[in-house]
Scaffold this active site. Sequence first.
Site, PDB file in Angstrom:
ATOM      1  N   TRP A 155     -85.526  28.053 -26.406  1.00  0.00           N
ATOM      2  CA  TRP A 155     -85.977  29.414 -26.741  1.00  0.00           C
ATOM      3  C   TRP A 155     -84.922  30.462 -26.342  1.00  0.00           C
ATOM      4  CZ3 TRP A 155     -91.896  30.437 -25.752  1.00  0.00           C
ATOM      5  CH2 TRP A 155     -92.646  29.370 -26.238  1.00  0.00           C
ATOM      6  N   LYS A 163     -79.713  16.621 -33.203  1.00  0.00           N
ATOM      7  CA  LYS A 163     -79.115  17.087 -31.935  1.00  0.00           C
ATOM      8  C   LYS A 163     -79.070  15.934 -30.927  1.00  0.00           C
ATOM      9  CE  LYS A 163     -77.941  20.642 -30.777  1.00  0.00           C
ATOM     10  NZ  LYS A 163     -76.621  21.323 -30.842  1.00  0.00           N
ATOM     11  N   TYR A 176     -83.971  18.390 -37.032  1.00  0.00           N
ATOM     12  CA  TYR A 176     -83.110  19.150 -36.107  1.00  0.00           C
ATOM     13  C   TYR A 176     -83.034  18.431 -34.755  1.00  0.00           C
ATOM     14  CZ  TYR A 176     -81.710  22.800 -32.789  1.00  0.00           C
ATOM     15  OH  TYR A 176     -81.090  23.504 -31.786  1.00  0.00           O
ATOM     16  N   ASP A 216     -63.892  24.536 -39.452  1.00  0.00           N
ATOM     17  CA  ASP A 216     -65.177  23.991 -39.895  1.00  0.00           C
ATOM     18  C   ASP A 216     -65.305  22.632 -39.203  1.00  0.00           C
ATOM     19  OD1 ASP A 216     -67.241  22.654 -41.127  1.00  0.00           O
ATOM     20  OD2 ASP A 216     -66.753  23.363 -43.138  1.00  0.00           O
ATOM     21  N   THR A 219     -78.740  25.366 -36.818  1.00  0.00           N
ATOM     22  CA  THR A 219     -79.882  25.680 -35.947  1.00  0.00           C
ATOM     23  C   THR A 219     -81.144  26.089 -36.718  1.00  0.00           C
ATOM     24  OG1 THR A 219     -79.033  27.925 -35.708  1.00  0.00           O
ATOM     25  CG2 THR A 219     -78.458  26.375 -33.973  1.00  0.00           C
ATOM     26  N   ALA A 267     -73.784  24.712 -34.290  1.00  0.00           N
ATOM     27  CA  ALA A 267     -74.756  23.737 -34.780  1.00  0.00           C
ATOM     28  C   ALA A 267     -75.450  24.312 -36.003  1.00  0.00           C
ATOM     29  CB  ALA A 267     -75.808  23.448 -33.697  1.00  0.00           C
ATOM     30  N   GLY A 301     -71.893  32.653 -32.918  1.00  0.00           N
ATOM     31  CA  GLY A 301     -73.331  32.485 -32.727  1.00  0.00           C
ATOM     32  C   GLY A 301     -73.786  33.262 -31.498  1.00  0.00           C
ATOM     33  N   THR A 344     -81.021  20.582 -27.011  1.00  0.00           N
ATOM     34  CA  THR A 344     -82.251  21.345 -27.225  1.00  0.00           C
ATOM     35  C   THR A 344     -83.495  20.678 -26.641  1.00  0.00           C
ATOM     36  OG1 THR A 344     -83.734  22.052 -29.008  1.00  0.00           O
ATOM     37  CG2 THR A 344     -82.307  20.219 -29.503  1.00  0.00           C
ATOM     38  N   ASP A 345     -84.487  21.490 -26.352  1.00  0.00           N
ATOM     39  CA  ASP A 345     -85.811  20.999 -25.955  1.00  0.00           C
ATOM     40  C   ASP A 345     -86.487  20.232 -27.103  1.00  0.00           C
ATOM     41  OD1 ASP A 345     -85.861  23.487 -27.317  1.00  0.00           O
ATOM     42  OD2 ASP A 345     -87.869  23.965 -26.573  1.00  0.00           O
TER      43      ASP A 345
HETATM   44  N1  LIG Z   1     -81.258  29.283 -30.340  1.00  0.00           N
HETATM   45  C1  LIG Z   1     -82.060  28.516 -29.624  1.00  0.00           C
HETATM   46  O1  LIG Z   1     -83.221  28.865 -29.347  1.00  0.00           O
HETATM   47  C2  LIG Z   1     -81.565  27.195 -29.083  1.00  0.00           C
HETATM   48  C3  LIG Z   1     -82.447  26.387 -28.337  1.00  0.00           C
HETATM   49  C4  LIG Z   1     -81.984  25.175 -27.838  1.00  0.00           C
HETATM   50  C5  LIG Z   1     -80.691  24.763 -28.100  1.00  0.00           C
HETATM   51  N2  LIG Z   1     -79.868  25.537 -28.834  1.00  0.00           N
HETATM   52  C6  LIG Z   1     -78.505  25.061 -29.096  1.00  0.00           C
HETATM   53  O2  LIG Z   1     -77.598  26.022 -28.575  1.00  0.00           O
HETATM   54  C7  LIG Z   1     -76.426  26.069 -29.366  1.00  0.00           C
HETATM   55  C8  LIG Z   1     -76.105  27.510 -29.712  1.00  0.00           C
HETATM   56  O3  LIG Z   1     -77.203  28.059 -30.432  1.00  0.00           O
HETATM   57  P1  LIG Z   1     -77.166  29.532 -31.004  1.00  0.00           P
HETATM   58  O4  LIG Z   1     -78.534  30.080 -30.871  1.00  0.00           O
HETATM   59  O5  LIG Z   1     -75.997  30.273 -30.470  1.00  0.00           O
HETATM   60  O6  LIG Z   1     -76.924  29.206 -32.545  1.00  0.00           O
HETATM   61  P2  LIG Z   1     -76.478  30.185 -33.710  1.00  0.00           P
HETATM   62  O7  LIG Z   1     -76.591  31.603 -33.294  1.00  0.00           O
HETATM   63  O8  LIG Z   1     -77.207  29.696 -34.925  1.00  0.00           O
HETATM   64  O9  LIG Z   1     -74.932  29.858 -33.849  1.00  0.00           O
HETATM   65  C9  LIG Z   1     -74.491  28.640 -34.354  1.00  0.00           C
HETATM   66  C10 LIG Z   1     -73.071  28.851 -34.818  1.00  0.00           C
HETATM   67  O10 LIG Z   1     -72.567  27.618 -35.327  1.00  0.00           O
HETATM   68  C11 LIG Z   1     -71.753  27.923 -36.419  1.00  0.00           C
HETATM   69  N3  LIG Z   1     -71.597  26.806 -37.323  1.00  0.00           N
HETATM   70  C12 LIG Z   1     -72.569  26.141 -37.995  1.00  0.00           C
HETATM   71  N4  LIG Z   1     -72.027  25.189 -38.776  1.00  0.00           N
HETATM   72  C13 LIG Z   1     -70.681  25.265 -38.581  1.00  0.00           C
HETATM   73  C14 LIG Z   1     -69.591  24.535 -39.092  1.00  0.00           C
HETATM   74  N5  LIG Z   1     -69.760  23.537 -39.983  1.00  0.00           N
HETATM   75  N6  LIG Z   1     -68.357  24.829 -38.659  1.00  0.00           N
HETATM   76  C15 LIG Z   1     -68.158  25.823 -37.772  1.00  0.00           C
HETATM   77  N7  LIG Z   1     -69.155  26.586 -37.257  1.00  0.00           N
HETATM   78  C16 LIG Z   1     -70.407  26.291 -37.668  1.00  0.00           C
HETATM   79  C17 LIG Z   1     -72.454  29.058 -37.115  1.00  0.00           C
HETATM   80  O11 LIG Z   1     -71.549  29.712 -37.950  1.00  0.00           O
HETATM   81  P3  LIG Z   1     -72.053  30.548 -39.232  1.00  0.00           P
HETATM   82  O12 LIG Z   1     -72.608  31.818 -38.647  1.00  0.00           O
HETATM   83  O13 LIG Z   1     -70.820  30.727 -40.023  1.00  0.00           O
HETATM   84  O14 LIG Z   1     -73.095  29.724 -39.891  1.00  0.00           O
HETATM   85  C18 LIG Z   1     -72.942  29.885 -35.946  1.00  0.00           C
HETATM   86  O15 LIG Z   1     -72.003  30.879 -35.588  1.00  0.00           O
HETATM   87  C19 LIG Z   1     -76.673  25.155 -30.551  1.00  0.00           C
HETATM   88  O16 LIG Z   1     -76.014  23.941 -30.334  1.00  0.00           O
HETATM   89  C20 LIG Z   1     -78.169  24.946 -30.574  1.00  0.00           C
HETATM   90  O17 LIG Z   1     -78.521  23.690 -31.117  1.00  0.00           O
HETATM   91  C21 LIG Z   1     -80.267  26.754 -29.340  1.00  0.00           C
END
Ligand SMILES: NC(=O)c1ccc[n+]([C@@H]2O[C@H](COP(=O)([O-])OP(=O)(O)OC[C@H]3O[C@@H](n4cnc5c(N)ncnc54)[C@H](OP(=O)(O)O)[C@@H]3O)[C@@H](O)[C@H]2O)c1
Length: 285
Positions: free
Chosen positions: A149, A131, A127, A38, A64, A62, A10, A103-104
Amino acid sequence: MRVMLTGAKGQVGQEMSRAFSERRIASEMAAMSRSEMDFTQREQVYGAVVGFEPQVIIHLGAMTAVDLCEEEPDSAYLANAISTRYLKQAARLVGAKMVYLSTDYVFDGHATQPYREWDATNPISVYGRSKLAGESELEPSDLVIRTSWVMGRYGKNILKTILGAAKGTSELRFVDDQIGSPTVAADLANAVISLVLEGHSGLFHLSNSGSLSWYELVRFIFGVIGADASRIVAIDSAELAMTRKAARPQYSVLDNCAWRLSGFATLPHYSEAVGSLALELWREM
Ligand SMILES: NC(=O)c1ccc[n+]([C@@H]2O[C@H](COP(=O)([O-])OP(=O)(O)OC[C@H]3O[C@@H](n4cnc5c(N)ncnc54)[C@H](OP(=O)(O)O)[C@@H]3O)[C@@H](O)[C@H]2O)c1
């Protein structure tokens, strides 16, 4: 240090792996993508954790896709809450500390000033609820970090979408009534590593400083890369209500209160952090 990461492919996961290797900290790192573990499968989680015996498990993975979570709530709770339960149970077996990214979206967005770590949560989407459920699986000795964000070099994110749109000519409509703080993934990754290295636990908010609406952010990015901002149109979230399944908090600025009071320097202002990342990505496009 023996560190296990989930969500390694991710956007935050890739940045975190990079930050660990740049800072030459993790003596051994298990960066787990979905194909390696997984995290919704209990046996896979136990097998991987007991096999590797990490000292720290950083659970970044997660579900997301906020609108998809609304359509598939069981999948959201499985990926965001149950996975955290499995990882925490496995962590107990090997004495590992858990670090969980939240998350926010755990807030309802009705505040008028930045949310502190101790403010009441009230998520308005599946979501956000899933979380928050993940947070509840952890203990005070673990580390929970809420961010907002997120945008970085890796994976899909809104900054890349905006830069892609800047190459086109069509009108761009962005909401002007959803306010938050952007967070550059590299700043987040380094801040999380600092908390881990210094042995902090508990709840922290981490975002770049400064806040603005999505509309203002797009105008800011267009300004940085010298694109014509006249085709960016401000709209109200209500206009998107029919097409977006999940509600978003209207105001989700995070006060990095625990970080600040623990003696850390404020994270860079978004104008510096997002500005330099936008320019870097723009030049590579
Ligand atoms: N992005 C934002 O703006 C934001 C804001 C606040 C908080 N967060 C939190 O920050 C964290 C990282 O976010 P991110 O933006 O890096 O998310 P991301 O780019 O969507 O990456 C999430 C990763 O989780 C993996 N995943 C999902 N389900 C899975 C499973 N069952 N087993 C193993 N891997 C799995 C996905 O793999 P696949 O690619 O194979 O699906 C993906 O690589 C998350 O916990 C999110 O809730 C994000």
